[in-house]
Design a protein around this motif. Structure first.
Motif, PDB file in Angstrom:
ATOM      1  N   VAL A  49       0.942  -1.262   0.130  1.00  0.00           N
ATOM      2  CA  VAL A  49      -0.104   0.073  -0.003  1.00  0.00           C
ATOM      3  C   VAL A  49       0.848   1.229   0.014  1.00  0.00           C
ATOM      4  O   VAL A  49       0.361   2.372  -0.710  1.00  0.00           O
ATOM      5  CB  VAL A  49      -0.787  -0.162   0.927  1.00  0.00           C
ATOM      6  CG1 VAL A  49      -1.740   1.292   1.403  1.00  0.00           C
ATOM      7  CG2 VAL A  49      -1.942  -1.193   1.063  1.00  0.00           C
ATOM      8  N   GLY A  50       2.069   1.275   0.704  1.00  0.00           N
ATOM      9  CA  GLY A  50       2.635   2.450   0.617  1.00  0.00           C
ATOM     10  C   GLY A  50       3.331   2.352  -0.722  1.00  0.00           C
ATOM     11  O   GLY A  50       3.775   4.039  -0.729  1.00  0.00           O
ATOM     12  N   LEU A  51       3.493   1.542  -1.558  1.00  0.00           N
ATOM     13  CA  LEU A  51       3.982   2.121  -3.053  1.00  0.00           C
ATOM     14  C   LEU A  51       3.210   3.025  -3.555  1.00  0.00           C
ATOM     15  O   LEU A  51       3.330   3.531  -4.680  1.00  0.00           O
ATOM     16  CB  LEU A  51       4.096   0.800  -3.824  1.00  0.00           C
ATOM     17  CG  LEU A  51       5.089  -0.294  -3.414  1.00  0.00           C
ATOM     18  CD1 LEU A  51       4.861  -1.660  -4.304  1.00  0.00           C
ATOM     19  CD2 LEU A  51       6.430   0.471  -3.511  1.00  0.00           C
ATOM     20  N   PHE A  52       1.714   3.233  -3.341  1.00  0.00           N
ATOM     21  CA  PHE A  52       0.715   3.750  -3.811  1.00  0.00           C
ATOM     22  C   PHE A  52       0.662   5.123  -3.310  1.00  0.00           C
ATOM     23  O   PHE A  52      -0.359   6.223  -3.641  1.00  0.00           O
ATOM     24  CB  PHE A  52      -0.714   3.268  -3.906  1.00  0.00           C
ATOM     25  CG  PHE A  52      -0.722   2.064  -4.405  1.00  0.00           C
ATOM     26  CD1 PHE A  52      -1.339   1.854  -5.801  1.00  0.00           C
ATOM     27  CD2 PHE A  52      -0.417   0.779  -4.135  1.00  0.00           C
ATOM     28  CE1 PHE A  52      -1.219   0.836  -6.540  1.00  0.00           C
ATOM     29  CE2 PHE A  52      -0.426  -0.359  -4.756  1.00  0.00           C
ATOM     30  CZ  PHE A  52      -1.109  -0.341  -6.092  1.00  0.00           C
ATOM     31  N   TRP A  53       1.491   5.638  -2.257  1.00  0.00           N
ATOM     32  CA  TRP A  53       1.379   6.969  -1.574  1.00  0.00           C
ATOM     33  C   TRP A  53       2.765   7.388  -1.758  1.00  0.00           C
ATOM     34  O   TRP A  53       3.806   6.767  -1.333  1.00  0.00           O
ATOM     35  CB  TRP A  53       0.709   6.842  -0.233  1.00  0.00           C
ATOM     36  CG  TRP A  53       0.573   8.177   0.196  1.00  0.00           C
ATOM     37  CD1 TRP A  53       1.124   9.011   1.248  1.00  0.00           C
ATOM     38  CD2 TRP A  53      -0.898   8.788  -0.065  1.00  0.00           C
ATOM     39  NE1 TRP A  53       0.344  10.096   1.170  1.00  0.00           N
ATOM     40  CE2 TRP A  53      -0.792   9.958   0.692  1.00  0.00           C
ATOM     41  CE3 TRP A  53      -1.930   8.518  -0.760  1.00  0.00           C
ATOM     42  CZ2 TRP A  53      -1.872  10.832   0.595  1.00  0.00           C
ATOM     43  CZ3 TRP A  53      -2.847   9.383  -0.872  1.00  0.00           C
ATOM     44  CH2 TRP A  53      -3.022  10.644   0.074  1.00  0.00           C
ATOM     45  N   PRO A  54       3.021   8.659  -1.928  1.00  0.00           N
ATOM     46  CA  PRO A  54       2.214   9.899  -2.261  1.00  0.00           C
ATOM     47  C   PRO A  54       1.754   9.533  -3.542  1.00  0.00           C
ATOM     48  O   PRO A  54       2.366   9.178  -4.612  1.00  0.00           O
ATOM     49  CB  PRO A  54       2.719  11.056  -1.860  1.00  0.00           C
ATOM     50  CG  PRO A  54       4.311  10.879  -2.240  1.00  0.00           C
ATOM     51  CD  PRO A  54       4.440   9.343  -1.934  1.00  0.00           C
ATOM     52  N   PRO A  55       0.469  10.421  -3.908  1.00  0.00           N
ATOM     53  CA  PRO A  55       0.031  10.501  -5.332  1.00  0.00           C
ATOM     54  C   PRO A  55       1.204  11.115  -6.339  1.00  0.00           C
ATOM     55  O   PRO A  55       1.820  12.093  -5.889  1.00  0.00           O
ATOM     56  CB  PRO A  55      -1.275  11.317  -5.345  1.00  0.00           C
ATOM     57  CG  PRO A  55      -1.652  11.179  -3.985  1.00  0.00           C
ATOM     58  CD  PRO A  55      -0.516  10.972  -3.046  1.00  0.00           C
ATOM     59  N   GLU A  56       1.357  10.655  -7.496  1.00  0.00           N
ATOM     60  CA  GLU A  56       2.056  11.299  -8.631  1.00  0.00           C
ATOM     61  C   GLU A  56       1.480  11.578  -9.823  1.00  0.00           C
ATOM     62  O   GLU A  56       0.336  10.787 -10.263  1.00  0.00           O
ATOM     63  CB  GLU A  56       3.220  10.536  -8.811  1.00  0.00           C
ATOM     64  CG  GLU A  56       4.202  10.205  -7.441  1.00  0.00           C
ATOM     65  CD  GLU A  56       5.260   9.126  -7.693  1.00  0.00           C
ATOM     66  OE1 GLU A  56       5.449   8.700  -8.929  1.00  0.00           O
ATOM     67  OE2 GLU A  56       5.982   8.949  -6.675  1.00  0.00           O
ATOM     68  N   THR A  57       1.732  12.316 -10.531  1.00  0.00           N
ATOM     69  CA  THR A  57       1.501  12.753 -11.898  1.00  0.00           C
ATOM     70  C   THR A  57       2.004  12.321 -13.034  1.00  0.00           C
ATOM     71  O   THR A  57       1.556  12.159 -14.165  1.00  0.00           O
ATOM     72  CB  THR A  57       1.259  14.326 -11.953  1.00  0.00           C
ATOM     73  OG1 THR A  57       2.556  14.902 -12.081  1.00  0.00           O
ATOM     74  CG2 THR A  57       0.551  14.783 -11.022  1.00  0.00           C
ATOM     75  N   GLY A  58       3.272  11.622 -12.825  1.00  0.00           N
ATOM     76  CA  GLY A  58       4.185  11.146 -14.110  1.00  0.00           C
ATOM     77  C   GLY A  58       4.406  12.027 -15.105  1.00  0.00           C
ATOM     78  O   GLY A  58       4.687  11.820 -16.212  1.00  0.00           O
TER      79      GLY A  58
END
Length: 538
Positions: free
Chosen positions: A328-337
């Motif tokens: 789950v930590g891989l999904f935070w923080p949000p990024e825009t790429g």
């Protein structure tokens, strides 16, 4: 004004996506070529087909059963009549809203990262997302139960769990079964879609066949899915119809499912005496009790068979879930790429697809739904025919329709919008028909007695009464179509779903979170609009 603005944006979306007759005519040649490429259909050997079909049905069965198990306590905490306090009710309602708002595809992506490929991530993803719908409907049913039996058990000294088990759950049992069957239909369609991200079953086989341009095998499997959906729709509809009398009457054998511990005189027969002087009233072994026991045994056998057919492996579940926080930590923080403008533009396209599909579906669903209502149809056979049309359309999986249209018309938002519009006809048509049938016939009879024509009665009494429900149904369909447009994007039907799938494949999980938050914001905005519109129109 708000409803007119929604209608205007729907028309604008149809025009912006270039959904018109000319586009359909231009696709006629592609349709002919498509038929030549898929015929003859290439069905796999019967044993292989039975294996993949059994795995899909097993996944759906386990997911629906787990969703019911999880949704029941959530619904009891969310219902004002059974919750322990406002804090618990708010927390339960929040769980329901989030479970509905987060697409099951996102749940599957996270769980596939933790648990790997296979059936278990699909079961858990479908179950977690189903809590949103099932929990809400169960909570609404609990709040509508007859308060008399719970009050009687409380007055007799029953604890909370005793009066819930002895008086609340038996009353809502028909709704519990009917909702579970309806959710099974939805999960069957979604399980096929999850095959595109690695969940096993017939959906993965369709994905592999179409990815290699083996259209003969892919369309053969799609036809199998269509038959499954039709059969499941007919069976579940029949069972729900048989449960309906019990729901209306509030009585019947389902009200006696739970026997309560009570004090009773010593002369009472058929009692099992306890050490503290209490006795348990046991119903006799008549036909009703034998059928209930047979139903329980059959349910256990079906779940056991589903566990075997799905191939779910729980041996390493504890170890895998231990890695859930890190995943789950891989999904935070949000990024825009670096593609935020592209993502926002794709989100706009997703909303356009949903608006266009809802508008087109409503244009067809309103007359079909009105004619399917038995109190409005000019002849009972017309109502039966329209109901049959609704059942057939509802049985068509949007994914299969979208895949066929993509091959015919090419990639883009048009096939996704048309596929969702066809699905909207089935769901919205049924909801409109039910709402029209629930109107007060006395108002209609009064207009007829004054000499009003059939059209005048329809517009002046029937539709006017059903208007609040119809508005709520249309906004609910828009909510459903926004999620559907997101999911269909993974097969090339346009919108933000395409970027969601790509971000998960290249493991840009921060971008996945950003996309989910964008979709979540839109869904919550539509939900708030629906709540406001229902209150105003009412």
């Amino acid at each position: 004004m708000v409803l007119l603005a929604l209608a205007a944006t729907s028309v604008w979306s149809v025009a912006a996506l270039q959904i018109n007759v000319a586009t359909m005519i231009d696709s006629v040649d592609h349709a002919t070529d498509f038929l030549a490429r898929i015929l003859p259909l290439d069905f796999p050997p019967l044993a292989e087909l039975a294996l993949m079909t059994g795995q899909t049905l097993g996944i759906v069965t386990l997911a629906t059963a787990l969703a019911v198990l999880l949704s029941t306590p959530v619904a009891l905490f969310a219902a004002a009549t059974t919750t322990t306090g406002p804090g618990a009710r708010a927390a339960a309602r929040t769980i329901i809203v989030l479970a509905r708002a987060v697409p099951d595809l996102v749940f599957a992506i996270v769980l596939l990262r933790v648990l790997g490929l296979g059936a278990l991530p699909g079961v858990l993803a479908l179950a977690l997302h189903s809590v949103g719908m099932i929990g809400k409907l169960y909570a609404d049913a609990v709040e509508q139960v007859d308060p008399g039996p719970p009050e009687a058990l409380r007055a007799a000294g029953g604890r909370r769990w005793q009066w819930i088990a002895g008086s609340v759950l038996p009353q809502v049992m028909p709704q519990v079964v009917a909702t579970a069957l309806h959710r099974f239909d939805i999960n069957l369609r979604t399980a096929v879609l999850l095959g595109y991200v690695g969940v096993g079953g017939i959906g993965m086989e369709i994905s592999d066949a179409l990815r290699t341009m083996n259209y003969q095998r892919g369309m053969a499997l799609a036809l199998v899915v269509l038959v499954l959906c039709v059969v499941v729709e007919i069976l579940s509809g029949t069972i729900r119809a048989r449960l309906a009398p019990g729901v209306r009457s509030g009585g019947g054998l389902l009200d006696r499912l739970c026997a309560a511990w009570v004090h009773a005189p010593r002369e009472t027969h058929r009692l099992q005496r306890c050490g503290d002087g209490r006795v348990r009233i046991s119903p006799p072994w008549d036909g009703d009790r034998i059928r209930r026991l047979a139903g329980v045994v059959l349910s256990i056998a079906v779940l056991a068979a589903a566990s075997v057919a799905s191939g779910v492996d729980l041996s390493m579940l504890g170890r895998d879930l231990a890695g859930l926080p890190a995943a789950v930590g891989l999904f935070w923080p949000p990024e825009t790429g670096g593609i935020l403008p592209t993502l926002l533009a794709a989100l706009v396209v997703t909303v356009q697809i949903a608006l266009a599909a809802t508008g087109l579906g409503m244009v067809l669903a309103l007359p079909i739904g009105v004619l399917a209502a038995r109190n409005v149809a000019p002849h009972p056979r017309v109502a039966t025919a329209m109901r049959l049309v609704i059942v057939i359309v509802r049985a068509l999986p949007e994914l299969i329709v979208a895949i066929v249209l993509i091959v015919i018309t090419g990639l883009g938002p048009v096939p996704g919008a048309i596929a969702l519009a066809i699905g909207s006809v089935g769901l919205l048509g049924k909801l409109v028909a039910d709402s029209v049938e629930e109107t007060d016939v006395r108002v209609q009879d009064a207009l007829r007695a004054s000499g009003a024509t059939r059209i005048q009665v329809l517009t002046g009494a029937t539709l006017r009464q059903a208007l609040p429900a119809i508005v709520a149904h249309v906004l609910y369909q828009l909510d459903v179509n926004i999620r559907g447009a997101t999911l269909l994007g993974i097969v090339g039907a346009g919108g933000i779903g395409y970027y969601l799938l790509n971000a998960s494949r290249v493991q840009e999980f921060g971008v996945v979170t950003t996309i989910v938050l964008c979709v979540l914001a839109v869904v919550l905005a539509v939900e708030a609009l629906a709540v406001w519109a229902r209150r105003v129109v009412r």
